[in-house]
Enzyme design. Sequence first.
Site, PDB file in Angstrom:
ATOM      1  N   LYS A  22      -9.865   3.825  12.592  1.00  0.00           N
ATOM      2  CA  LYS A  22      -8.463   3.413  12.773  1.00  0.00           C
ATOM      3  C   LYS A  22      -7.699   4.517  13.513  1.00  0.00           C
ATOM      4  O   LYS A  22      -7.011   4.261  14.493  1.00  0.00           O
ATOM      5  CB  LYS A  22      -7.808   3.175  11.425  1.00  0.00           C
ATOM      6  CG  LYS A  22      -6.283   3.086  11.468  1.00  0.00           C
ATOM      7  CD  LYS A  22      -5.655   2.822  10.119  1.00  0.00           C
ATOM      8  CE  LYS A  22      -5.339   4.067   9.365  1.00  0.00           C
ATOM      9  NZ  LYS A  22      -4.074   4.733   9.716  1.00  0.00           N
ATOM     10  N   ASN A  23      -7.846   5.748  13.065  1.00  0.00           N
ATOM     11  CA  ASN A  23      -7.000   6.834  13.588  1.00  0.00           C
ATOM     12  C   ASN A  23      -7.449   7.370  14.931  1.00  0.00           C
ATOM     13  O   ASN A  23      -6.740   8.173  15.534  1.00  0.00           O
ATOM     14  CB  ASN A  23      -6.899   7.961  12.554  1.00  0.00           C
ATOM     15  CG  ASN A  23      -6.038   7.542  11.367  1.00  0.00           C
ATOM     16  OD1 ASN A  23      -5.412   6.479  11.398  1.00  0.00           O
ATOM     17  ND2 ASN A  23      -6.041   8.334  10.320  1.00  0.00           N
ATOM     18  N   CYS A 115       7.981   7.464   5.076  1.00  0.00           N
ATOM     19  CA  CYS A 115       7.094   6.450   4.498  1.00  0.00           C
ATOM     20  C   CYS A 115       6.800   6.931   3.082  1.00  0.00           C
ATOM     21  O   CYS A 115       7.328   7.946   2.629  1.00  0.00           O
ATOM     22  CB  CYS A 115       5.810   6.318   5.316  1.00  0.00           C
ATOM     23  SG  CYS A 115       4.787   7.769   5.190  1.00  0.00           S
ATOM     24  N   ARG A 120       7.910  12.689   7.216  1.00  0.00           N
ATOM     25  CA  ARG A 120       7.129  12.529   8.455  1.00  0.00           C
ATOM     26  C   ARG A 120       7.992  12.582   9.719  1.00  0.00           C
ATOM     27  O   ARG A 120       8.093  11.627  10.479  1.00  0.00           O
ATOM     28  CB  ARG A 120       6.304  11.262   8.358  1.00  0.00           C
ATOM     29  CG  ARG A 120       5.399  11.341   7.120  1.00  0.00           C
ATOM     30  CD  ARG A 120       4.385  10.306   7.019  1.00  0.00           C
ATOM     31  NE  ARG A 120       3.344  10.446   8.029  1.00  0.00           N
ATOM     32  CZ  ARG A 120       2.368   9.549   8.127  1.00  0.00           C
ATOM     33  NH1 ARG A 120       2.336   8.526   7.329  1.00  0.00           N
ATOM     34  NH2 ARG A 120       1.450   9.684   9.050  1.00  0.00           N
ATOM     35  N   ASP A 303      -6.386  12.740   3.868  1.00  0.00           N
ATOM     36  CA  ASP A 303      -6.648  11.294   3.759  1.00  0.00           C
ATOM     37  C   ASP A 303      -7.769  10.987   2.777  1.00  0.00           C
ATOM     38  O   ASP A 303      -8.032   9.817   2.506  1.00  0.00           O
ATOM     39  CB  ASP A 303      -6.992  10.693   5.123  1.00  0.00           C
ATOM     40  CG  ASP A 303      -5.792  10.674   6.040  1.00  0.00           C
ATOM     41  OD1 ASP A 303      -5.962  10.398   7.237  1.00  0.00           O
ATOM     42  OD2 ASP A 303      -4.686  10.980   5.564  1.00  0.00           O
ATOM     43  N   ARG A 395      -4.356  -2.193   5.995  1.00  0.00           N
ATOM     44  CA  ARG A 395      -3.976  -1.419   7.188  1.00  0.00           C
ATOM     45  C   ARG A 395      -5.155  -0.598   7.677  1.00  0.00           C
ATOM     46  O   ARG A 395      -5.272  -0.323   8.860  1.00  0.00           O
ATOM     47  CB  ARG A 395      -2.823  -0.453   6.854  1.00  0.00           C
ATOM     48  CG  ARG A 395      -1.543  -1.139   6.469  1.00  0.00           C
ATOM     49  CD  ARG A 395      -0.414  -0.149   6.410  1.00  0.00           C
ATOM     50  NE  ARG A 395      -0.272   0.564   7.690  1.00  0.00           N
ATOM     51  CZ  ARG A 395       0.686   1.442   7.924  1.00  0.00           C
ATOM     52  NH1 ARG A 395       1.556   1.732   6.976  1.00  0.00           N
ATOM     53  NH2 ARG A 395       0.779   2.040   9.087  1.00  0.00           N
TER      54      ARG A 395
HETATM   55  C1  EPZ Z   1      -2.101  11.555  11.206  1.00  0.00           C
HETATM   56  O1  EPZ Z   1      -0.737  11.385  10.865  1.00  0.00           O
HETATM   57  C2  EPZ Z   1      -2.859  10.415  10.537  1.00  0.00           C
HETATM   58  N1  EPZ Z   1      -2.375   9.127  11.050  1.00  0.00           N
HETATM   59  C3  EPZ Z   1      -2.650  10.466   9.024  1.00  0.00           C
HETATM   60  O2  EPZ Z   1      -3.455   9.438   8.443  1.00  0.00           O
HETATM   61  C4  EPZ Z   1      -3.150  11.818   8.514  1.00  0.00           C
HETATM   62  O3  EPZ Z   1      -2.890  11.909   7.125  1.00  0.00           O
HETATM   63  C5  EPZ Z   1      -2.423  12.950   9.257  1.00  0.00           C
HETATM   64  O4  EPZ Z   1      -2.605  12.800  10.689  1.00  0.00           O
HETATM   65  C6  EPZ Z   1      -2.939  14.329   8.849  1.00  0.00           C
HETATM   66  O5  EPZ Z   1      -4.305  14.408   9.082  1.00  0.00           O
HETATM   67  C7  EPZ Z   1      -2.875   8.666  12.223  1.00  0.00           C
HETATM   68  O6  EPZ Z   1      -3.704   9.288  12.857  1.00  0.00           O
HETATM   69  C8  EPZ Z   1      -2.360   7.332  12.680  1.00  0.00           C
HETATM   70  P1  EPZ Z   1       0.699  15.087  11.394  1.00  0.00           P
HETATM   71  P2  EPZ Z   1       0.411  12.261  11.623  1.00  0.00           P
HETATM   72  O7  EPZ Z   1       1.589  14.954  12.567  1.00  0.00           O
HETATM   73  O8  EPZ Z   1       0.059  12.367  13.045  1.00  0.00           O
HETATM   74  C9  EPZ Z   1       4.510  17.238   9.532  1.00  0.00           C
HETATM   75  C10 EPZ Z   1      -3.928   7.589   7.099  1.00  0.00           C
HETATM   76  O9  EPZ Z   1      -3.973   7.496   5.860  1.00  0.00           O
HETATM   77  N2  EPZ Z   1       5.093  17.055  10.875  1.00  0.00           N
HETATM   78  O10 EPZ Z   1      -0.501  15.968  11.472  1.00  0.00           O
HETATM   79  O11 EPZ Z   1       1.717  11.700  11.246  1.00  0.00           O
HETATM   80  C11 EPZ Z   1       4.396  15.907   8.812  1.00  0.00           C
HETATM   81  O12 EPZ Z   1       5.603  15.581   8.171  1.00  0.00           O
HETATM   82  C12 EPZ Z   1      -2.810   8.372   7.753  1.00  0.00           C
HETATM   83  O13 EPZ Z   1      -4.782   7.111   7.891  1.00  0.00           O
HETATM   84  C13 EPZ Z   1       6.335  17.590  11.161  1.00  0.00           C
HETATM   85  O14 EPZ Z   1       6.955  18.227  10.305  1.00  0.00           O
HETATM   86  O15 EPZ Z   1       0.196  13.666  10.896  1.00  0.00           O
HETATM   87  C14 EPZ Z   1       3.292  16.138   7.827  1.00  0.00           C
HETATM   88  O16 EPZ Z   1       3.823  16.770   6.670  1.00  0.00           O
HETATM   89  C15 EPZ Z   1      -1.772   8.841   6.730  1.00  0.00           C
HETATM   90  N3  EPZ Z   1       6.886  17.404  12.376  1.00  0.00           N
HETATM   91  C16 EPZ Z   1       2.367  17.103   8.569  1.00  0.00           C
HETATM   92  O17 EPZ Z   1       3.150  17.689   9.616  1.00  0.00           O
HETATM   93  C17 EPZ Z   1       6.241  16.694  13.365  1.00  0.00           C
HETATM   94  O18 EPZ Z   1       6.774  16.548  14.481  1.00  0.00           O
HETATM   95  C18 EPZ Z   1       1.151  16.413   9.182  1.00  0.00           C
HETATM   96  O19 EPZ Z   1       1.620  15.508  10.138  1.00  0.00           O
HETATM   97  C19 EPZ Z   1       4.964  16.144  13.072  1.00  0.00           C
HETATM   98  C20 EPZ Z   1       4.405  16.349  11.824  1.00  0.00           C
END
Ligand code: EPZ
Length: 416
Positions: A22-23, A115, A120, A303, A395
């Site tokens: 998915k990701n 969410c 996020r 995850d 999802r």
């Molecule tokens: C991706 O989310 C994945 N989703 C998530 O999987 C996964 O948990 C996450 O990466 C971490 O591995 C997809 O790939 C679609 P991040 P993403 O940007 O890109 C903070 C699932 O269950 N952050 O690495 O949103 C954020 O709040 C999903 O399949 C900022 O502060 O993750 C979080 O605390 C859930 N500012 C942390 O970083 C930003 O601009 C990780 O976020 C971006 C992120």
Amino acid sequence: MDKLVIEGGTRLEGEIRISGSKNASLPILIASLMSEGNVILENVPRLRDIKTTIELLTLLGCESGFSGEEVLVSKGSLLPEAPYELVRTMRASVLCLGPLLAKIGKAKVALPGGCAIGSRPVDLHLRALEQMGAVFKLESGYILGSCNGLKGAHIIFDFPTVGGTENLLMAASLANGESMLENAAREPEIVDLAEFLNSCGARISGHGTSVIRISGVSSLEGCRYRVMSDRIEAGTYMAAGAITRGDLVLTNCPFHELEAVISKFREMGVKISSDAGGVRVKADQDLSCVDVVTLPYPGFPTDMQAQIMAVMCVARGSGIIRETIFENRFMHAQELIRMGARIKLSGQNAVVRGGVLLTGAPVMASDLRASASLVLAGLAARGKTEVQRIYHLDRGYENMEKKLSAAGARITRISE
Ligand code: EPZ
């Protein structure tokens, strides 16, 4: 809303085929809108989020959809808007910011909002794109972005954000000049996206490390590409084999990308081996709790946190789980406690005292991976478990109840 009804207590035995990731599919599908030619993708899973992404591409002016087992994306004249009605159901829609700015110099994307697992924000995405010349303003819940072409930049992320790295990989592929991303995310899905973009003619190197270099090109062509297998789905079925003391063979299953997860399950006493036939997961002895800290790749993936917590509930001893990536990712704990689990939450930490015989109960799914952990607990629990609101599960897991039933689970989907 559908629910899953599980009669727990059976060992899982047999074969489970792992679907496409998915990701990896989500960013690769969105990146496809940057290609001048047609894109054909293989191994894309049939999931709710994929359907949503296909809807998004159509709204943005691309023809896309499943044709048999493949997904075709053919470029039309691009439109800049990703509406709130769609973005609020899938925050990964924010990944169209980079491609739209790179292709048409403007984007209107609803702020994804928070969410269940956390606020996020997307501040790191925006700040990095501004370094490439984009200008943003926030208006009525939308991010309005514009640029006169993007220029290469040297970007250092405060945090190795997966989505931020993906957005910038796509934007930099068509920017004018050289870009370097430092403290970039190293997840396998980033590597898959970079490999896809390179198949379309991009010039990316260093992907999979924390320093990625991109030389912008003037255009990207179409291509045929096979998406990687889903390492989190695979880890979830490893947890299913562990929690039911089963003996499973996972086919089409990644192995190297799951090293941190495999290492923890082995530490618990699960036997995991890999050969040409697939990855074998055998739990023929009492399991022991372990300590887990979730970290960016190659650390233990957030995850998989909910899933290993479920397994720890029935293992001997106790363990501490520290969630360092998201601020509210223990929603499953309360539901597991209703099944008899002994879990104490304190800030980022969850202390699990194992050795419990879980009992079935009606439980509520709150997010994708929390849902999976409740299904896992239901497989091991004595009696009947009803997992409600499984649209969360749909999802990210293709045909979960079918795959588990084929391995001996007593699980049925009830449509309400
Ligand atoms: C991706 O989310 C994945 N989703 C998530 O999987 C996964 O948990 C996450 O990466 C971490 O591995 C997809 O790939 C679609 P991040 P993403 O940007 O890109 C903070 C699932 O269950 N952050 O690495 O949103 C954020 O709040 C999903 O399949 C900022 O502060 O993750 C979080 O605390 C859930 N500012 C942390 O970083 C930003 O601009 C990780 O976020 C971006 C992120």
